[in-house]
Design a protein around this motif. Structure first.
Motif, PDB file in Angstrom:
ATOM      1  N   ASP A 117     -20.244  -3.294   6.308  1.00  0.00           N
ATOM      2  CA  ASP A 117     -18.877  -3.134   5.810  1.00  0.00           C
ATOM      3  C   ASP A 117     -18.319  -1.800   6.274  1.00  0.00           C
ATOM      4  O   ASP A 117     -17.751  -1.025   5.510  1.00  0.00           O
ATOM      5  CB  ASP A 117     -18.865  -3.211   4.277  1.00  0.00           C
ATOM      6  CG  ASP A 117     -17.440  -3.268   3.727  1.00  0.00           C
ATOM      7  OD1 ASP A 117     -16.552  -3.757   4.442  1.00  0.00           O
ATOM      8  OD2 ASP A 117     -17.233  -2.806   2.597  1.00  0.00           O
ATOM      9  N   ASP A 127      -3.135  -5.628 -12.178  1.00  0.00           N
ATOM     10  CA  ASP A 127      -3.406  -6.375 -10.945  1.00  0.00           C
ATOM     11  C   ASP A 127      -3.050  -5.541  -9.719  1.00  0.00           C
ATOM     12  O   ASP A 127      -3.719  -5.619  -8.680  1.00  0.00           O
ATOM     13  CB  ASP A 127      -2.610  -7.690 -10.929  1.00  0.00           C
ATOM     14  CG  ASP A 127      -3.236  -8.758 -11.827  1.00  0.00           C
ATOM     15  OD1 ASP A 127      -4.440  -8.612 -12.157  1.00  0.00           O
ATOM     16  OD2 ASP A 127      -2.535  -9.718 -12.185  1.00  0.00           O
ATOM     17  N   ARG A 157      -9.587   1.531   7.357  1.00  0.00           N
ATOM     18  CA  ARG A 157     -10.559   1.128   8.372  1.00  0.00           C
ATOM     19  C   ARG A 157      -9.873   0.502   9.572  1.00  0.00           C
ATOM     20  O   ARG A 157     -10.220   0.770  10.725  1.00  0.00           O
ATOM     21  CB  ARG A 157     -11.560   0.138   7.780  1.00  0.00           C
ATOM     22  CG  ARG A 157     -12.628   0.764   6.900  1.00  0.00           C
ATOM     23  CD  ARG A 157     -13.530  -0.301   6.327  1.00  0.00           C
ATOM     24  NE  ARG A 157     -14.044  -1.176   7.375  1.00  0.00           N
ATOM     25  CZ  ARG A 157     -14.449  -2.414   7.168  1.00  0.00           C
ATOM     26  NH1 ARG A 157     -14.351  -2.955   5.963  1.00  0.00           N
ATOM     27  NH2 ARG A 157     -14.926  -3.136   8.155  1.00  0.00           N
ATOM     28  N   LEU A 204      -5.872  -3.184  -9.056  1.00  0.00           N
ATOM     29  CA  LEU A 204      -7.003  -3.903  -8.480  1.00  0.00           C
ATOM     30  C   LEU A 204      -6.777  -4.162  -6.992  1.00  0.00           C
ATOM     31  O   LEU A 204      -7.671  -3.949  -6.164  1.00  0.00           O
ATOM     32  CB  LEU A 204      -7.215  -5.221  -9.225  1.00  0.00           C
ATOM     33  CG  LEU A 204      -8.361  -6.113  -8.734  1.00  0.00           C
ATOM     34  CD1 LEU A 204      -9.693  -5.396  -8.891  1.00  0.00           C
ATOM     35  CD2 LEU A 204      -8.366  -7.426  -9.511  1.00  0.00           C
ATOM     36  N   LEU A 205      -5.570  -4.610  -6.649  1.00  0.00           N
ATOM     37  CA  LEU A 205      -5.271  -4.887  -5.244  1.00  0.00           C
ATOM     38  C   LEU A 205      -5.285  -3.606  -4.417  1.00  0.00           C
ATOM     39  O   LEU A 205      -5.789  -3.584  -3.293  1.00  0.00           O
ATOM     40  CB  LEU A 205      -3.912  -5.582  -5.130  1.00  0.00           C
ATOM     41  CG  LEU A 205      -3.507  -6.022  -3.706  1.00  0.00           C
ATOM     42  CD1 LEU A 205      -4.496  -7.029  -3.152  1.00  0.00           C
ATOM     43  CD2 LEU A 205      -2.094  -6.592  -3.704  1.00  0.00           C
ATOM     44  N   GLN A 206      -4.745  -2.526  -4.966  1.00  0.00           N
ATOM     45  CA  GLN A 206      -4.732  -1.260  -4.234  1.00  0.00           C
ATOM     46  C   GLN A 206      -6.145  -0.787  -3.905  1.00  0.00           C
ATOM     47  O   GLN A 206      -6.407  -0.275  -2.810  1.00  0.00           O
ATOM     48  CB  GLN A 206      -4.012  -0.179  -5.037  1.00  0.00           C
ATOM     49  CG  GLN A 206      -3.884   1.145  -4.278  1.00  0.00           C
ATOM     50  CD  GLN A 206      -3.393   2.275  -5.161  1.00  0.00           C
ATOM     51  OE1 GLN A 206      -3.732   2.323  -6.352  1.00  0.00           O
ATOM     52  NE2 GLN A 206      -2.591   3.169  -4.599  1.00  0.00           N
ATOM     53  N   SER A 207      -7.080  -0.950  -4.845  1.00  0.00           N
ATOM     54  CA  SER A 207      -8.449  -0.493  -4.614  1.00  0.00           C
ATOM     55  C   SER A 207      -9.112  -1.215  -3.457  1.00  0.00           C
ATOM     56  O   SER A 207     -10.029  -0.690  -2.830  1.00  0.00           O
ATOM     57  CB  SER A 207      -9.283  -0.683  -5.884  1.00  0.00           C
ATOM     58  OG  SER A 207      -9.478  -2.067  -6.175  1.00  0.00           O
ATOM     59  N   THR A 208      -8.635  -2.421  -3.143  1.00  0.00           N
ATOM     60  CA  THR A 208      -9.184  -3.182  -2.014  1.00  0.00           C
ATOM     61  C   THR A 208      -8.391  -2.949  -0.742  1.00  0.00           C
ATOM     62  O   THR A 208      -8.965  -2.735   0.332  1.00  0.00           O
ATOM     63  CB  THR A 208      -9.186  -4.690  -2.338  1.00  0.00           C
ATOM     64  OG1 THR A 208     -10.004  -4.913  -3.488  1.00  0.00           O
ATOM     65  CG2 THR A 208      -9.719  -5.499  -1.159  1.00  0.00           C
ATOM     66  N   VAL A 209      -7.075  -2.952  -0.856  1.00  0.00           N
ATOM     67  CA  VAL A 209      -6.212  -2.888   0.329  1.00  0.00           C
ATOM     68  C   VAL A 209      -6.260  -1.515   0.992  1.00  0.00           C
ATOM     69  O   VAL A 209      -6.326  -1.413   2.230  1.00  0.00           O
ATOM     70  CB  VAL A 209      -4.764  -3.259  -0.040  1.00  0.00           C
ATOM     71  CG1 VAL A 209      -3.804  -2.929   1.104  1.00  0.00           C
ATOM     72  CG2 VAL A 209      -4.676  -4.733  -0.380  1.00  0.00           C
ATOM     73  N   LEU A 222      -9.264  -0.961   3.277  1.00  0.00           N
ATOM     74  CA  LEU A 222      -9.230  -1.915   4.386  1.00  0.00           C
ATOM     75  C   LEU A 222      -8.226  -1.490   5.447  1.00  0.00           C
ATOM     76  O   LEU A 222      -8.511  -1.537   6.649  1.00  0.00           O
ATOM     77  CB  LEU A 222      -8.896  -3.316   3.865  1.00  0.00           C
ATOM     78  CG  LEU A 222     -10.000  -4.042   3.107  1.00  0.00           C
ATOM     79  CD1 LEU A 222      -9.492  -5.375   2.582  1.00  0.00           C
ATOM     80  CD2 LEU A 222     -11.222  -4.256   3.991  1.00  0.00           C
ATOM     81  N   GLU A 246       0.829  -1.207   0.000  1.00  0.00           N
ATOM     82  CA  GLU A 246       0.000   0.000   0.000  1.00  0.00           C
ATOM     83  C   GLU A 246       0.860   1.252   0.000  1.00  0.00           C
ATOM     84  O   GLU A 246       0.550   2.236  -0.696  1.00  0.00           O
ATOM     85  CB  GLU A 246      -0.929  -0.019   1.222  1.00  0.00           C
ATOM     86  CG  GLU A 246      -2.016   1.056   1.211  1.00  0.00           C
ATOM     87  CD  GLU A 246      -1.517   2.417   1.666  1.00  0.00           C
ATOM     88  OE1 GLU A 246      -2.074   3.446   1.214  1.00  0.00           O
ATOM     89  OE2 GLU A 246      -0.561   2.453   2.486  1.00  0.00           O
TER      90      GLU A 246
END
Length: 329
Positions: free
Chosen positions: A141, A68, A82, A71-76, A79, A18
């Motif tokens: 969420d 990829d 939070r 894509l991972l950055q948009s989720t990590v 998270l 990240e």
């Protein structure tokens, strides 16, 4: 036994990823994380091997995310945000009980916040965190425990608890009402008299805004073409109420949000109860799954329901349909 591709990802490499993805710099990420650049590079390589994909395009003078990686950055990123927020809250409120509430700004300003002082006086060990905005938050969420929302019945889950329905009513400042009654200002005894006054209207172009509009109110009284002296368009309900309190306009107010102000004499209904108009929208209380498991959240939710009973009485609404309180997931 978990294979390398199926075991849970470690938090360390995700933090390194990240930081590099955000700064597009291995050296910058290393400085931020208090690691050596080689340590960050090893964590990224290990993460790429575990995922079986390349996350960064590495050049001599630049770093870029692959598809990829994006894509991972948009989720990590959300998270980790939070997670860090939760940790900060735990550290700041260690030993205290906290209830996180989301609602829209006008409901917070006109209904919830004026009541909070009494609740917190009786619960000095409980902190209430109010997030007031019009963006809907996914309760399952997020860190939110309670949502106080406003929508038609078809738009809520079966576990939602009805607080009260919607009623619209014209309101003015008592000073303006007195001036009109004494002849020192244009009359305000019939709907047709509104042609002499400024009308505060919510600047809402959504189809649902029609149910809260002066146009609907006037049409129901046979005056669809009436034009006031001027229109005052405002973004939020509480702004319309402020315009009425200050004597600048006649507002079509949401009665559940101004019932106490009417009782205190801060506002007046120039047409009395005959000026009231119902709408299909309803105010609701919703609990997240994690909220239903915490005693302090349930205690605050029960207090909200008790306060709502007072509002129903003030607007002349009966008890809502009986339901098992907060049952189900």
């Amino acid at each position: 036994m978990n294979t390398p591709r199926h075991r849970p990802l470690s938090i360390g490499p995700l933090r390194a990823f990240e930081a590099v993805a955000r700064r597009l710099s291995f050296s910058g990420a290393a400085e931020e994380l208090f690691l050596t650049q080689s340590a960050v590079s090893r964590q990224i390589r290990a993460l790429e091997e575990e995922l079986g994909t390349t996350l960064f395009q590495r050049g001599t003078r630049h770093v870029a995310l692959t598809a990829d990686g994006q894509l991972l950055q948009s989720t990590v990123a959300p998270l980790l945000e939070r997670l860090d927020g939760t940790v900060r809250q735990m550290r700041q409120t260690r030993g205290r009980r906290v209830v996180n509430v989301t609602t829209f700004a006008s409901f917070a300003s006109l209904w919830l916040i004026p009541r909070l002082e009494a609740f917190q006086r009786d619960h000095p060990d409980m902190d209430i965190r109010v997030s007031a905005h019009d963006q809907l938050v996914d309760l399952e969420d997020s860190e939110i425990d309670i949502a106080l929302r406003y929508c038609p019945p078809r738009g809520v889950p079966p576990t939602a608890q009805r607080l009260f329905g919607e009623v619209l009513t014209p309101v003015v400042s008592p000073w303006m009402a007195g001036q009109a009654a004494s002849g020192q200002a244009p009359p305000l005894s019939t709907a047709a008299d509104l042609r002499h006054h400024t009308l505060a209207e919510e600047d809402d172009q959504r189809p649902s805004g029609l149910f809260l509009s002066w146009r609907r109110w006037l049409a129901e009284r046979g005056l669809p073409d009436l034009q006031p002296r001027r229109w005052m368009y405002l973004n939020f309900t509480y702004q319309q109420v402020q315009a009425a309190v200050s004597g600048q306009a006649v507002a079509l107010a949401r009665l559940p949000l101004v019932a106490e102000a009417l009782q205190r004499g801060e506002l007046a209904e120039p047409f009395g109860e005959t000026g009231r108009m119902s709408a299909p929208t309803v105010y609701w209380l919703m609990l997240s799954r994690q909220g239903r498991a915490r005693a302090e959240v349930m205690e605050f939710a029960q207090w909200i329901l008790e306060q709502a009973a007072g509002t129903r009485s003030a607007i002349g609404e009966g008890e809502p349909p009986k339901a098992a309180p907060f049952s189900g997931d």
